[in-house]
Enzyme design. Structure first.
Site, mmCIF file in Angstrom:
data_model
loop_
_atom_site.group_PDB
_atom_site.id
_atom_site.type_symbol
_atom_site.label_atom_id
_atom_site.label_comp_id
_atom_site.label_asym_id
_atom_site.label_seq_id
_atom_site.Cartn_x
_atom_site.Cartn_y
_atom_site.Cartn_z
ATOM 1 N N LYS A 81 0.852 -1.185 0.000
ATOM 2 C CA LYS A 81 0.000 0.000 0.000
ATOM 3 C C LYS A 81 0.890 1.237 0.000
ATOM 4 C CE LYS A 81 -4.518 0.801 0.171
ATOM 5 N NZ LYS A 81 -5.564 0.018 -0.517
ATOM 6 N N GLY A 183 -21.340 6.129 3.918
ATOM 7 C CA GLY A 183 -20.473 6.457 2.781
ATOM 8 C C GLY A 183 -21.140 6.086 1.476
ATOM 9 N N GLY A 185 -19.933 7.033 -1.788
ATOM 10 C CA GLY A 185 -19.061 7.317 -2.917
ATOM 11 C C GLY A 185 -19.146 6.221 -3.956
ATOM 12 N N VAL A 187 -17.992 3.229 -4.066
ATOM 13 C CA VAL A 187 -18.316 1.897 -3.547
ATOM 14 C C VAL A 187 -19.676 1.888 -2.854
ATOM 15 C CG1 VAL A 187 -17.631 0.102 -1.925
ATOM 16 C CG2 VAL A 187 -15.904 1.206 -3.352
#
Length: 354
Positions: A81, A183, A185, A187
């Site tokens: 990452k 959330g 967004g 996804v």
């Protein structure tokens, strides 16, 4: 700041590299947790961290999560990452992305990057001008995998929520099932649309009020304040924003039967999975249910290395395997009494030789 190898989230990472380019203003951290199964693969996050410790913590936790995610998804990739530390204005430039790309290229394929929070397909296209070790690139061919991994992540989560509802609630459909989504967004919004098609009842929340209100009108859903969604009485709580929301306070506020969503590192600390289990809440380990995006970008990357396009149907086949992996984890948890997160961790650790 203490030495990163003394941090609680350090887990014998193979490499943790600070990348600095004063000319472009780049400060980034690249972390490789394990390359036991192949090159470390995982997205790049562009985020403002008021405390640099949080950037280190993110890189360490997210890279370890990618080791587990790739292993459990049956991908020939390890875990990596990157985080790019943005300023308060979140200013981003082509020069900054070019300097980051050069750092990825210098690792000679040990790390393969893709988009994550704050990074777009267009950004990845710029990165790809300077390094071959990148995936999630724009693709105009609807029959081939590639581009934004968000919709693939959303599809995997949708499959996982249906499996959780079947396992916990004994229902073969999500029609009428109340899902509170944190959330909305790429996804979370995708998950909401897929569930709405099946007749689920939705409560949506997001820090961006305009976005959540627009989606609620589209789907005829309810909304609530972002700081109230974890207390909504529902069947499924689906966290699809940033991680570590399942801490002592967050779990105490939950009024649901299932937690299943796409946020990475949902459990603030290891013991919080057991706390969910003690409350009788079924948990879908995040790195298992949210693997759709990395499945897409990995198959795209591997196919491109072989000089061919990746058939999107192959990605869909892999996504359809997510419920079976979750069911295996939950069944073992039911038999052993060990919480699902720990069952999944043990499976993943065995796969990466830990």
């Amino acid at each position: 700041m203490t030495a990163f190898w003394t941090e609680a989230d350090y887990d014998d990472h193979e490499l943790v590299q600070l990348v600095r380019d004063p000319k472009s203003g780049l400060t980034a951290i690249i972390a490789l947790h394990s390359t036991h199964l192949g090159p470390g693969a995982g997205g790049t996050r562009f985020w403002h961290y008021p405390d640099p410790k949080d950037a280190i913590r993110d890189a360490l936790r997210l890279s370890r999560g990618m080791s587990y995610k790739n292993a459990m998804a049956g991908l020939p990739m390890g875990g990596g990452k990157a985080v790019i530390l943005a300023d308060a204005a979140k200013g981003k430039s082509p020069e900054m992305l070019a300097a980051f790309a050069d750092a990825v290229e210098a690792l000679n394929g040990q790390y393969v990057t893709a988009e994550d929070v704050g990074i777009s397909e267009a950004d990845m296209a710029l990165v790809a001008e300077r390094t071959q070790y990148v995936s999630g690139l724009p693709n105009s061919d609807a029959a081939a995998a590639g581009g934004d991994p968000g919709p693939f992540t959303a599809m995997g989560i949708y499959h996982g929520i249906r499996a959780a509802v079947r396992h916990k609630l004994g229902k073969d459909s999500v029609a009428g099932v109340h899902v509170a989504i944190q959330g909305t967004g790429s996804v979370g919004g995708g998950v909401a649309r897929l569930l709405a098609k099946d007749g689920a009842r939705l409560t949506l929340s997001d820090i961006h009020r305009d976005r959540v209100e627009e989606l609620a009108r589209e789907l005829d859903a309810e909304t609530c304040a972002s700081d109230a969604v974890m207390g909504v009485t529902c069947d499924v709580f689906s966290p699809n924003a940033l991680g570590a929301v399942l801490d002592d306070d967050g779990i105490a506020r939950l009024d649901c039967a299932v937690v299943a969503g796409g946020a990475n590192n949902q459990l603030a600390r290891a013991h919080h999975g057991q706390l969910l289990a003690e409350r009788g809440i079924l948990y879908a380990p995040d790195y298992v249910i949210n693997a759709g995006g990395i499945i897409s970008v990995t198959l795209e990357y591997l196919s491109r290395r072989e000089g061919k396009d990746c058939d999107i149907n192959e990605v869909r086949k892999r996504l359809a395997q997510i419920p079976g992996r979750l069911e295996e984890i939950w069944t073992e948890s039911d038999i052993s009494g060990v919480s699902p997160d720990q069952v999944a961790d043990r499976m993943a650790q065995k796969l990466i030789g830990r």
